[in-house]
Design an enzyme around this catalytic site. Structure first.
Site, short mmCIF file in Angstrom:
data_model
loop_
_atom_site.label_atom_id
_atom_site.label_comp_id
_atom_site.label_asym_id
_atom_site.label_seq_id
_atom_site.Cartn_x
_atom_site.Cartn_y
_atom_site.Cartn_z
N ALA A 147 50.20 34.32 118.02
CA ALA A 147 51.10 33.71 117.05
C ALA A 147 50.44 33.05 115.85
CB ALA A 147 52.00 32.69 117.75
N PRO B 231 48.68 31.95 112.47
CA PRO B 231 49.02 30.56 112.12
C PRO B 231 50.50 30.23 112.16
CG PRO B 231 48.70 31.81 110.11
CD PRO B 231 48.40 32.77 111.26
N GLY B 232 51.33 31.17 112.58
CA GLY B 232 52.76 30.91 112.70
C GLY B 232 53.63 31.52 111.64
N CYS C 137 47.11 44.38 110.54
CA CYS C 137 46.78 44.34 109.11
C CYS C 137 45.53 45.19 108.87
CB CYS C 137 46.59 42.91 108.64
SG CYS C 137 45.31 41.98 109.51
#
Length: 425
Positions: A91, A93-94, A211
Site C-alpha cells: 500500500a 505511500p497510500g 510501474c
C-alpha cells in the site's frame, strides 16, 4: 516562481461532491489554475502553479492529493462499489489506498498492508491527513497475510517492480534492474499473485498493476495468473486522456499498457482479473481488536466538547489504543481478526486522562458547534499568516474555535484571550 506547471502534474480532490466548488475556489484564490482530467471527475490537471502545490492550503488540510495520472488508473480499473471490502496488498505511500477509500465510501473498508515499517508510517500519516476514516492498516509480508481465504470483494496488487516506467524520476531504474536482479522480483510478484488469488472471493476482482514496462513483470505475470491460478482477464476499456500500447503477449487482450511518452505520464501496466465462481458470504469473526487489554472504548458524545458531531462518524467505534485516539470501522471490527494486528485510523492523541482529537480532523467538524464557537474566514491571506504563526484577534470567548473557510470545514484553532493561534498539539 514557476508560473506554468508541467501538464503531467495532476492531483485528485479528496472531498464530497458538495465541497468540490469550495476546494477549487480555495485553490484558485491562491493563484492555482487547473482543468478537469477526462478519466475521472475526482482528478484535475495543473496549468498554473505559482508556488509548490504541496504547500497550498488545500493540501495542508487534506482536500487534495498530488498523484501521477497513471497511478490513479489501477483503483479506477478495480472500481469497487460503495460498501465493498478492499485489500491493498502493497500500500505505501497510500496513493492508491486513499483513492480506493474514496470509492468505497464511509460504509466500506480498505485495508492497506505495508510490510516495511518506515513506509508503513508514511502510509498511516498520509491516510490520516486525508481524513479517510474507512481505511485501516497492517504490516505483514504480503504473501503471508493472515486473512481468511475467499473473503475479499476486491484486491489491489501493485507489487514491488523494476520501475522501468518511471525513468523520468528514476533514470537509473533500467540499469539497476537487469538480468539476475530481476528474478527475485518476479518470484515475489508470483507469490503475491498466488496469495491474492486465494484471498479473493469467488466473483471478486483483482487489479494487478506495475510501474514498469518489462513484459516479464507484466503480461507474463498475467498469463501466470490465468494458466496457474485460474483467474480470468476482464477486458478494460481504455481510459480517456491516455494512449495505450498493444499488449506484448497473446492472451492479454484487454490489459492496458500506458504509452509513457504519448500519454505524458508514467509508464504503467494494468490488468483486471476475475475469480470465477458463485459469490459466497464472507465469514464474520467474533475475535477482534476490542478483545485486547490495551483497547478502551470511548463514547462518541465526547466529540461535542471539541466542536465535532458524533452524527458525522461513519459506522464504527471510537477508542483509545496504544496512546492514540482511533476510529475502528464497523466492517473491520466484524471482519478482521485481532491476530492480524491491524490499526484503525489515528484521530488524535490519548492518555489515561482522556483523548484530544487532531486539530486537522476536519471531516467531523460540526457546522453548528454547541460547545465551542465557530470562526468562518473568507481571506486566504489570513489563513496563510495563521499557519506561519501569526495570531489575530477574533473577539471570541473560550479556549478553542472551529475553523471554516466560506463554510468549508478546516480544523480547530486555539484561542488565547480571544486571539486565534494555530497549533498542531
Amino acid at each position: 516562481m514557476n508560473e506554468t506547471a508541467p501538464l503531467r502534474r495532476s492531483f485528485r480532490l479528496v472531498c464530497t461532491p458538495e465541497q468540490t466548488p469550495l476546494v477549487e475556489e480555495l485553490l484558485t484564490a491562491q493563484g492555482f489554475a487547473f482543468e478537469p482530467e477526462p478519466f475521472s471527475p475526482l482528478v484535475r490537471r495543473l496549468v498554473r502553479e505559482p508556488f509548490p502545490l504541496g504547500r497550498s492550503l488545500a493540501a495542508f488540510w487534506g482536500y487534495i492529493y498530488i498523484q501521477d495520472r497513471s497511478s490513479m488508473l489501477p483503483p479506477l480499473a478495480l472500481n469497487p462499489r460503495p460498501g465493498d471490502r478492499v485489500l491493498d496488498v502493497c500500500a505505501s505511500p497510500g496513493s492508491k489506498t486513499g483513492l480506493l477509500a474514496q470509492l468505497v465510501g464511509p460504509t466500506g473498508l480498505v485495508l492497506g498492508n505495508e510490510p516495511t515499517r518506515p513506509r508503513l508510517a508514511n502510509l498511516r500519516r498520509n491516510l490520516a491527513g486525508l481524513n479517510l476514516l474507512q481505511a485501516a492498516t497492517c504490516s505483514w509480508p504480503g504473501e503471508g497475510l493472515p486473512l481468511p481465504d475467499a473473503s475479499w470483494d476486491a484486491i489491489q496488487l501493485d507489487p514491488p517492480c523494476s520501475g522501468w516506467g518511471t525513468t523520468d524520476k528514476n533514470p537509473q531504474a533500467v540499469k539497476m534492474w537487469q538480468g539476475d536482479k530481476l528474478k527475485p522480483l518476479i518470484d515475489l510478484q508470483r507469490k503475491l499473485l498466488a496469495k491474492s488469488a486465494r484471498l479473493l472471493r469467488p466473483g471478486g476482482r483483482l487489479v494487478y498493476s506495475t510501474c514498469t514496462t518489462n513484459v516479464n513483470e507484466n503480461e507474463e505475470q498475467v498469463l501466470f495468473a490465468v494458466n496457474e491460478l485460474g483467474l480470468e482477464v476482464v477486458p478494460l476499456p481504455p481510459f480517456p486522456g491516455f494512449v495505450f500500447a498493444e499488449p506484448e503477449r497473446p492472451g492479454c487482450g484487454g490489459t492496458l499498457r500506458v504509452d509513457e511518452d504519448a500519454s505524458n505520464a508514467q509508464g504503467f501496466y494494468i490488468a483486471l482479473l476475475h475469480k470465477p465462481g458463485a459469490p459466497k458470504t464472507a465469514p464474520t469473526l467474533s475475535e477482534n481488536i476490542r478483545s485486547t487489554a490495551s483497547y478502551r472504548p470511548l463514547p462518541p458524545a465526547f466529540l461535542k466538547d471539541f466542536g465535532m458531531s458524533p452524527e458525522l462518524l461513519p459506522p464504527g467505534e471510537l477508542g483509545i489504543f496504544e496512546g492514540s485516539l482511533r476510529f475502528l470501522p464497523a466492517a473491520a471490527l466484524s471482519f478482521l481478526p485481532a491476530s492480524l494486528r491491524w490499526q484503525g485510523m489515528s484521530l488524535g492523541k490519548a492518555s489515561a486522562q482522556g483523548a484530544i482529537p487532531s486539530p486537522r480532523l476536519r471531516v467531523l467538524l460540526d457546522p453548528a458547534p454547541s460547545r465551542i464557537p465557530r470562526l468562518d474566514l473568507d481571506d486566504t491571506a489570513q489563513l496563510e499568516r495563521l499557519l506561519q504563526g501569526v495570531s489575530f484577534d477574533t473577539g471570541l470567548a473560550g479556549k478553542e474555535a472551529s475553523l471554516f473557510w466560506h463554510g468549508l470545514p478546516l480544523g480547530r484553532l486555539r484561542l488565547k484571550n480571544g486571539r486565534a493561534l494555530w497549533s498542531e498539539k
